[in-house]
Design a protein around this motif. Structure first.
Motif, PDB file in Angstrom:
ATOM      1  N   UNK A  32       1.624  -5.550   2.288  1.00  0.00           N
ATOM      2  CA  UNK A  32       1.052  -5.837   3.611  1.00  0.00           C
ATOM      3  C   UNK A  32       0.614  -4.556   4.311  1.00  0.00           C
ATOM      4  N   UNK A  33       1.400  -3.491   4.153  1.00  0.00           N
ATOM      5  CA  UNK A  33       1.032  -2.203   4.757  1.00  0.00           C
ATOM      6  C   UNK A  33      -0.251  -1.668   4.121  1.00  0.00           C
ATOM      7  N   UNK A  34      -0.357  -1.765   2.813  1.00  0.00           N
ATOM      8  CA  UNK A  34      -1.573  -1.327   2.111  1.00  0.00           C
ATOM      9  C   UNK A  34      -2.776  -2.133   2.601  1.00  0.00           C
ATOM     10  N   UNK A  35      -2.589  -3.451   2.730  1.00  0.00           N
ATOM     11  CA  UNK A  35      -3.687  -4.318   3.186  1.00  0.00           C
ATOM     12  C   UNK A  35      -4.122  -3.970   4.602  1.00  0.00           C
ATOM     13  N   UNK A  89      -7.880  -2.697   5.436  1.00  0.00           N
ATOM     14  CA  UNK A  89      -8.757  -3.341   6.423  1.00  0.00           C
ATOM     15  C   UNK A  89      -9.398  -2.315   7.343  1.00  0.00           C
ATOM     16  N   UNK A  90      -8.652  -1.282   7.678  1.00  0.00           N
ATOM     17  CA  UNK A  90      -9.195  -0.215   8.538  1.00  0.00           C
ATOM     18  C   UNK A  90     -10.262   0.597   7.814  1.00  0.00           C
ATOM     19  N   UNK A 109      -8.167   3.998  -1.642  1.00  0.00           N
ATOM     20  CA  UNK A 109      -7.879   4.978  -0.586  1.00  0.00           C
ATOM     21  C   UNK A 109      -6.662   4.569   0.244  1.00  0.00           C
ATOM     22  N   UNK A 110      -6.535   3.260   0.493  1.00  0.00           N
ATOM     23  CA  UNK A 110      -5.388   2.772   1.260  1.00  0.00           C
ATOM     24  C   UNK A 110      -4.083   3.045   0.517  1.00  0.00           C
ATOM     25  N   UNK A 111      -4.085   2.808  -0.796  1.00  0.00           N
ATOM     26  CA  UNK A 111      -2.878   3.077  -1.586  1.00  0.00           C
ATOM     27  C   UNK A 111      -2.550   4.565  -1.586  1.00  0.00           C
ATOM     28  N   UNK A 112      -3.587   5.404  -1.630  1.00  0.00           N
ATOM     29  CA  UNK A 112      -3.367   6.849  -1.600  1.00  0.00           C
ATOM     30  C   UNK A 112      -2.775   7.290  -0.256  1.00  0.00           C
TER      31      UNK A 112
END
Length: 198
Positions: free
Chosen positions: A138-141, A145-146, A158-161
């Motif tokens: 959920x944090x990655x998602x 989204x941003x 990029x979100x996972x990184x």
């Protein structure tokens, strides 16, 4: 006289007590880790008797899974609140600065559960791991989204990184006994992700 729906919405005594145990456990696991969190200690800290535990949970692992879910939800809620109060173009940079701040580094009990508990996750029961994994997703998602408007093709990667860099940096900053190194680790990560000058 209360309507049936209003009466249903009001938590009963058992639900209130259950929530108190979960909230207490969520703080305790971040403060002391999973292995350092015992049922008797949680119940005592919650102001309850040890004997009442099994009226709420079938096992310690069930309690730990709920505590992990609650702690992860708190991390996400803080992030969502920050995003709601910061202009869109400044959200991720502001999040990183707050996340890697001195205050958050020191505040393990109420801080990010992913950083506080990440190194212990692989040793936990499947239901505990599943609860934490769901909150990490959920944090990655949320970060994805941003990023999706800026670079939709790479948003998830990029979100996972970003998430792994923030969590890993905070874990190391808390692990070392050298204050200067702790600060340097966090500053290095912030410098790496700093917005590029046009």
């Amino acid at each position: 006289m209360k309507s049936k729906s209003a009466a249903k919405a009001t938590p009963n005594r058992k639900e209130i007590t259950h929530t108190r145990i979960v909230e207490t456990a969520a703080k305790a696991i971040r403060r002391s880790g999973y292995s350092g969190t015992g049922v008797a200690d949680i119940m005592k800290e919650a102001g309850l008797t040890h004997g009442g535990f099994y009226a709420h949970f079938a096992s310690r692992d069930e309690m730990l899974a709920e505590a992990a879910r609650h702690a992860g939800a708190e991390t996400i809620a803080v992030t969502e609140q920050l995003f709601a109060n910061v202009p869109k173009e400044q959200r991720l940079w502001t999040l990183m600065n707050v996340y890697l701040s001195d205050e958050h580094t020191a505040n393990i009990e109420m801080g990010c559960s992913f950083a506080a508990l990440g190194s212990e996750m692989h040793r936990q029961a499947p239901e505990v791991r599943a609860a934490s994994t769901q909150k990490i997703k959920e944090m990655i998602a949320l970060i994805e989204a941003e990023l999706s408007e800026q670079s939709p093709a790479n948003a998830r990667q990029d979100a996972m990184m970003i998430v792994s860099s923030m969590v890993g940096t905070l874990m190391l900053a808390r692990a070392v006994d050298d204050k200067e190194l702790s600060v340097a680790l966090r500053q290095s990560a912030l410098k790496h992700f700093a917005p590029k000058e046009n």
